[in-house]
Scaffold this motif. Structure first.
Motif, PDB file in Angstrom:
ATOM      1  N   PRO A 191      -1.721 -10.605  17.550  1.00 33.39           N
ATOM      2  CA  PRO A 191      -1.797 -11.339  18.812  1.00 33.39           C
ATOM      3  C   PRO A 191      -1.252 -12.769  18.726  1.00 33.39           C
ATOM      4  CG  PRO A 191      -3.855 -10.172  18.414  1.00 33.39           C
ATOM      5  CD  PRO A 191      -3.024 -10.003  17.178  1.00 33.39           C
ATOM      6  N   ASP A 192      -1.295 -13.392  17.530  1.00 36.13           N
ATOM      7  CA  ASP A 192      -0.735 -14.742  17.397  1.00 36.13           C
ATOM      8  C   ASP A 192       0.758 -14.716  17.083  1.00 36.13           C
ATOM      9  OD1 ASP A 192      -0.714 -13.782  14.833  1.00 36.13           O
ATOM     10  OD2 ASP A 192      -1.982 -15.353  13.970  1.00 36.13           O
ATOM     11  N   GLY A 193       1.328 -13.542  16.978  1.00 30.83           N
ATOM     12  CA  GLY A 193       2.770 -13.422  16.749  1.00 30.83           C
ATOM     13  C   GLY A 193       3.191 -13.659  15.313  1.00 30.83           C
ATOM     14  N   ARG A 194       2.240 -13.843  14.422  1.00 31.50           N
ATOM     15  CA  ARG A 194       2.630 -14.166  13.047  1.00 31.50           C
ATOM     16  C   ARG A 194       3.130 -12.943  12.271  1.00 31.50           C
ATOM     17  NH1 ARG A 194       0.429 -17.834   8.107  1.00 31.50           N
ATOM     18  NH2 ARG A 194       2.083 -17.072   6.759  1.00 31.50           N
ATOM     19  N   PHE A 195       2.455 -11.825  12.431  1.00 35.06           N
ATOM     20  CA  PHE A 195       2.815 -10.643  11.645  1.00 35.06           C
ATOM     21  C   PHE A 195       3.438  -9.575  12.538  1.00 35.06           C
ATOM     22  CE2 PHE A 195      -0.854 -12.531   9.456  1.00 35.06           C
ATOM     23  CZ  PHE A 195      -0.240 -12.821   8.235  1.00 35.06           C
ATOM     24  N   VAL A 196       4.412  -8.883  11.969  1.00 35.67           N
ATOM     25  CA  VAL A 196       4.963  -7.744  12.697  1.00 35.67           C
ATOM     26  C   VAL A 196       4.649  -6.485  11.893  1.00 35.67           C
ATOM     27  CG1 VAL A 196       7.320  -7.935  11.697  1.00 35.67           C
ATOM     28  CG2 VAL A 196       6.993  -6.813  13.896  1.00 35.67           C
ATOM     29  N   TYR A 197       4.339  -5.400  12.614  1.00 38.53           N
ATOM     30  CA  TYR A 197       4.013  -4.109  11.998  1.00 38.53           C
ATOM     31  C   TYR A 197       5.079  -3.100  12.442  1.00 38.53           C
ATOM     32  CZ  TYR A 197      -0.403  -6.551  11.508  1.00 38.53           C
ATOM     33  OH  TYR A 197      -1.364  -7.488  11.205  1.00 38.53           O
ATOM     34  N   LEU A 198       5.609  -2.380  11.457  1.00 40.61           N
ATOM     35  CA  LEU A 198       6.699  -1.452  11.727  1.00 40.61           C
ATOM     36  C   LEU A 198       6.302  -0.071  11.208  1.00 40.61           C
ATOM     37  CD1 LEU A 198       9.252  -3.922  10.207  1.00 40.61           C
ATOM     38  CD2 LEU A 198       9.267  -3.280  12.623  1.00 40.61           C
TER      39      LEU A 198
END
Ligand code: DHE
Length: 518
Positions: free
Chosen positions: A173-180
């Motif tokens: 939600p804070d945009g720090r991590f992306v999950y693929l």
């Protein structure tokens, strides 16, 4: 190191006993099993099962077996195998596995790898670009991901991904991590600030898609193989829980899709083989519900209808038909799901827990790519069709189709942004796949057709954080990301990329922009 592995695999293959021509299982064991697994479920190379091969046609598989795959360790077999043997292998890998394989919590745990522990990550970005206006670009051509600065249109990082990522990138939600997620069930967590992989885990053998909970605590993977949902700790992908997808009467189901429903603090799951929607709570707090069955996985028992109790409690909503794909209205009260017959959609009210309307939508609507916007005093939902040259526009109050816009051909995606009056769509499933059409949301008319590269596929649009630029993919192996001015439709710049299948803007995704995917 990689050359050593390839040499070892080749030596193994040469040492194996000869097989009769066109005995595909034996050919597989001899030539493919070392990299792709004796069970075809993947090892060093990807799984070779129909679910993982996706839309790869038999002829394409023949080509890859014969010629190898550039930029990977897949060697060419044209010198070792006859045309007949290659064809037999291509047919063999398209056969479904005889039984649903098991992949339990311990199997998932055994694959978990924390590459860079969260405690070692820096406390600020290692670059000066706006971290909220970055794009994650999936380059399917050579299985890489590019992190792009959305102000300057300059790549900040490029890394090798798991084989065949599919579906949208999902952010914390804070945009720090992306999950693929890859079709083979690998989930990768990447830190957008330090530009490093945090962790990886194989959550399933064939995964449909993933979702991140509203509070950022959990990642849920919805699997096709095996038939389950897997909950991961979003901090480092530690596997927490496997939820079997079954109706309690011996029938199990593949997952059609899982999405997060932020205002509801839940995951919503559609099932491919059981006509039900599941709502899985991501909150410890109990809450009243007004329909559906409530099932506690912890207690393994069906509880009284009326209260959804605690974390991961599952509420089951019965439907008339299974859903392949779905879209929420902006309040997350209603879900518009495409029926399997491809002729229409069901509207399911999540508050009352039952279907409330049916919308005739011939031509296989691709509702997962739908968008919504406010028009005067009403909310409109627009969806492309996979089998018809049209965009349908539906009024979210009456559930009537208010307009069908003829396009140049069926397409996959649609995109807009709250700061633009236009919606962009492709015709990538048609002979006019080199076009992008732009619809004025106010008049619901097509106002422009772009042909960014004649004869070459243009698809998947995403806007910058401010909505001023639209990024279009040139979906070719020697493709590009083409940046357009979203107001004048003029090309601004073109960045070479290897089949950029999709791109995802941090801000638009974490703010659930009304023009983007969930
Ligand atoms: Fe996708 C998203 C299903 C084939 C590219 N696709 C999705 C999602 C679903 C889905 C349920 C939403 C997941 C999410 O983002 O959380 N896709 C399907 C299919 O059922 C289908 C037709 C058959 C299949 O092979 O599974 C299918 N999809 C494809 C392709 O062939 C595409 C074009 C190339 C590829 O990568 O395999 C493709 N799908 C995409 C992309 C998204 C996607 C780029 C994300 C769109 C977005 O903007 O969020």
């Amino acid at each position: 190191m990689r050359r050593d592995i390839a040499a070892a695999v080749l030596a193994l293959a040469l040492a194996a006993p000869p097989v009769l021509a066109a005995d595909p299982a034996a050919l597989y064991t001899r030539h493919c099993a070392a990299c792709h697994g004796g069970d075809r479920l993947g090892a060093l190379g990807p799984a070779l099962i129909p679910e993982a091969l996706g839309r790869m046609k038999r002829d394409a598989a023949v080509g890859v077996i014969a010629a190898g795959r550039a930029a990977t360790q897949m060697p060419a077999f044209a010198d070792q195998l006859s045309t007949e043997e290659i064809a037999a292998l291509a047919d063999f890998i398209q056969q479904p596995l005889p039984a649903v394989p098991s992949w339990e919590l311990d199997d998932v745990r055994a694959t978990h790898d924390i590459v860079n522990p969260p405690a070692t990550l820096p406390d600020r970005p290692v670059f000066d670009a706006d971290p909220m206006n970055l794009f994650t670009v999936v380059e399917a051509g050579d299985h890489h991901v590019t992190i792009l600065d959305g102000d300057r249109f300059v790549p900040l990082a490029r890394f090798q991904s798991r084989f065949a990522l599919h579906g949208g990138a999902k952010y914390s939600p804070d945009g720090r991590f992306v999950y693929l997620a890859s079709r083979d069930g690998w989930v990768t967590q990447y830190d957008m600030w330090s530009l490093r992989i945090v962790a990886e885990v194989r959550a399933g053998l064939n995964t449909r898609n993933i979702a991140v909970s509203e509070d950022g605590r959990f990642v849920m993977a919805g699997n096709m193989l095996p038939h389950n949902l897997v909950v991961l700790d979003a901090r480092d992908l530690t596997p927490l829980k496997v939820i079997p997808v079954a109706d309690g009467k011996g029938r199990t189901s593949r997952v059609s899709a899982v999405y997060t429903a932020p205002p509801r603090k839940s995951f919503i799951v559609a099932l491919k083989d059981i006509p039900e929607i599941w709502e899985i709570s991501t909150s410890e707090t109990s809450r009243p519900v007004f329909g559906g069955f409530v099932h506690s996985h912890e207690a393994g028992m069906v509880e009284a209808v009326g209260v959804q109790q605690g974390l991961f409690a599952t509420r089951r909503i019965a439907l008339a038909d299974t859903l392949d794909d779905f879209f929420f209205d902006p309040s997350y009260t209603n879900l518009l799901g495409a029926s399997r017959d491809g002729a229409g959609a069901q509207v399911v009210n999540l508050n009352v827990g039952r279907p409330i309307a049916a919308v005739p939508l011939p031509g296989m609507p691709h509702l997962g790519s739908g968008i919504a916007w406010r028009s005067e005093d009403r909310t409109l939902i627009a969806t492309p069709h996979l089998k018809e040259s049209a965009i349908s526009i539906i009024d979210a109050a009456t559930w009537k189709t208010v307009k069908r816009i003829d396009t140049l051909g069926p397409g996959f995606f649609m995109r807009s942004h709250e700061n633009t009056p236009y919606a962009w769509t492709d015709a990538s499933l048609s002979p006019r796949r080199d076009t992008i059409q732009i619809i004025d949301k106010r008049t619901q008319e097509i106002v422009r057709t772009l042909t960014p590269a004649p004869g070459r596929t243009a698809s998947h649009v995403e806007f910058t954080r401010d909505g001023r630029h639209a990024l279009v993919s040139l979906w070719e192996d020697d493709g590009a990301l083409i940046v357009f001015d979203a107001a004048t439709f003029e090309e601004v710049t073109r960045l070479p990329m290897r089949k950029p299948s999709g791109k995802y803007n941090v801000w638009n995704k974490i703010r659930f922009s009304e023009g983007t995917s969930h």
